[in-house]
Design an enzyme around this catalytic site. Structure first.
Site, PDB file in Angstrom:
ATOM      1  N   ASP A 142       0.822  -1.212   0.000  1.00 54.52           N
ATOM      2  CA  ASP A 142       0.000   0.000   0.000  1.00 54.52           C
ATOM      3  C   ASP A 142       0.861   1.270   0.000  1.00 54.52           C
ATOM      4  OD1 ASP A 142      -2.455   1.333   0.043  1.00 54.52           O
ATOM      5  OD2 ASP A 142      -3.285   0.003   1.572  1.00 54.52           O
ATOM      6  N   ASP A 196     -10.347   3.467  -3.394  1.00 55.64           N
ATOM      7  CA  ASP A 196     -11.012   2.252  -2.920  1.00 55.64           C
ATOM      8  C   ASP A 196     -12.426   2.101  -3.482  1.00 55.64           C
ATOM      9  OD1 ASP A 196      -8.730   2.186  -1.468  1.00 55.64           O
ATOM     10  OD2 ASP A 196      -9.711   1.820   0.455  1.00 55.64           O
TER      11      ASP A 196
END
Ligand code: GAL
Length: 377
Positions: free
Chosen positions: A126, A183
């Site tokens: 990430d 997201d």
């Protein structure tokens, strides 16, 4: 070599967020096999963020959360492997992960060794808490190098949400897939916006390094960590079709233990998966009709290695729409004597041979996807 085709699997984040445990992973792995998801191609079981203790141990090593994973990660990994699945985990380029657990910054090489020692086959990496003084491509190159040299094949799944011009440099880091958007949420608007944002990115998607449009929300029906109202089955079919046509990795995000028959039917549609897993790995390209009347219906065409095409009509709008493809636009002049034998991949039926064009009507958020084979009339 890894990632010959877009990776397929399941990730804990969309439904479970921080509520993960050894028990959940084991139950998921059990049901995975029973439902035939491995046979359908889903292979990587991935634990996302929130698996670790908040501090490293005295030697600087990552430590699995004692209450969530009381037997450590090797035990979880062994169980997952015993089912014939591959095991994935999560870390971050920054000082912390997005949820505030230790990140791998300045620990890249030792963390890669730790993951390898646990038998990890896949690492999602990430972009939160990224140090400002080091460019993103360097941070991904660090972990890419560490993974390539840790004596274990570990698929490298980058996740920087399309930031910092990732398309330009991601292949140089050794990543096998890269998140290109923010997201996903379990609602139609999120699916629509992600898909539309990547329709001009087909030249940045290829074998061994795929454009990851985020984990699937098929079958969530508004429940869980990213559940935001949910979608109906028709919208989930459109979502799955888009991800297949656009060559995205297919990571299931719903609760496999509670999966209903319709969700299973969508996620295991073999003819759709075959488009996604085609070895040439081409993302569908968008036919730009430049005609307002047709604008809500996107027409995508995916060249397939055997000479056929995946052809999809997607009504992204909120009113009835009409999709049309002139075969001239994909390279077939009118007077060749050829036509396309069209097979509907949701109805699983051949609908005949079409010359020059194909047109269909679509309700809002509906789609039609075909495999089109060139035939001589
Ligand atoms: C986000 C990422 C999500 C999930 C989450 C975990 O940055 O895009 O997919 O991994 O972090 O905290």
């Amino acid at each position: 070599m890894l990632a010959h085709t877009p990776p397929m699997g399941w990730n804990s984040w969309n439904t479970f967020g921080e509520n993960i445990s050894e028990e959940l992973i084991k139950e998921t792995a059990d049901d995975w096999i029973e439902l035939g998801l491995l046979d359908a191609g889903y292979q990587y079981l991935v634990i996302d963020d929130c698996w670790a203790e908040k501090t490293r141990d005295k030697d600087g090593l990552l430590v699995p959360d004692h209450s969530k994973f009381p037997n450590g990660m090797k035990a979880v990994s062994d169980y997952v492997h015993s089912k014939g699945l591959k095991f994935g985990m999560y870390s971050c380029v920054g000082t912390m992960t997005c949820a505030g657990y230790p990140g791998s910054f300045e620990h890249e090489f030792v963390d890669a060794e730790t993951f390898a020692s646990w038998g990890v086959d896949y690492l999602k990496y990430d972009y939160c808490y990224k140090p400002h003084h080091i460019p993103g491509h360097i941070l991904y190159k660090r972990m890419g190098m560490a993974l390539k040299n840790c004596q274990k094949d570990i698929l490298f799944s980058a996740c920087n949400w399309g930031a910092d011009d990732v398309y330009a440099w991601i292949r140089s880091t050794g990543a096998h897939m890269y998140r290109s958007t923010g997201d996903i949420e379990d609602k139609w608007e999120s699916i629509r916006d992600i898909a539309l944002s990547q329709m001009d990115k087909d030249c940045y998607n290829a074998s061994h390094c795929y454009n990851d449009m985020d984990m699937l929300v098929v079958g969530m029906y508004g429940k869980g960590n990213v559940g935001r109202g949910g979608c109906n089955d028709e919208e989930y079919r459109t979502h799955f079709s888009l991800w297949c046509m656009m060559n995205s990795p297919l990571m299931i995000g719903c609760d496999i233990r509670k999966m209903g028959q319709e969700t299973l039917n969508i996620l295991t549609n073999k003819e759709l998966i075959a488009l996604n897993q085609d070895p040439e790995g081409r993302q569908a390209y968008l036919i730009d009709r430049g005609n307002a009347a047709y604008n809500n219906v996107k027409v995508l065409v995916k060249p397939i290695s055997d000479g056929s095409f995946g052809i999809g009509f997607f009504n992204m709008g909120d009113t009835d729409g009409r999709g049309s493809l002139q075969f001239w636009d994909i390279g077939l002049p009118s007077l060749t004597g050829y036509g396309f034998k069209m097979r509907d991949l949701w109805e699983h039926e051949n609908i005949g041979v079409y010359k020059e064009n194909y047109t269909c009507n679509l309700k809002p958020h509906h789609c039609k996807v075909f495999r089109a084979e060139l035939v001589k009339n």
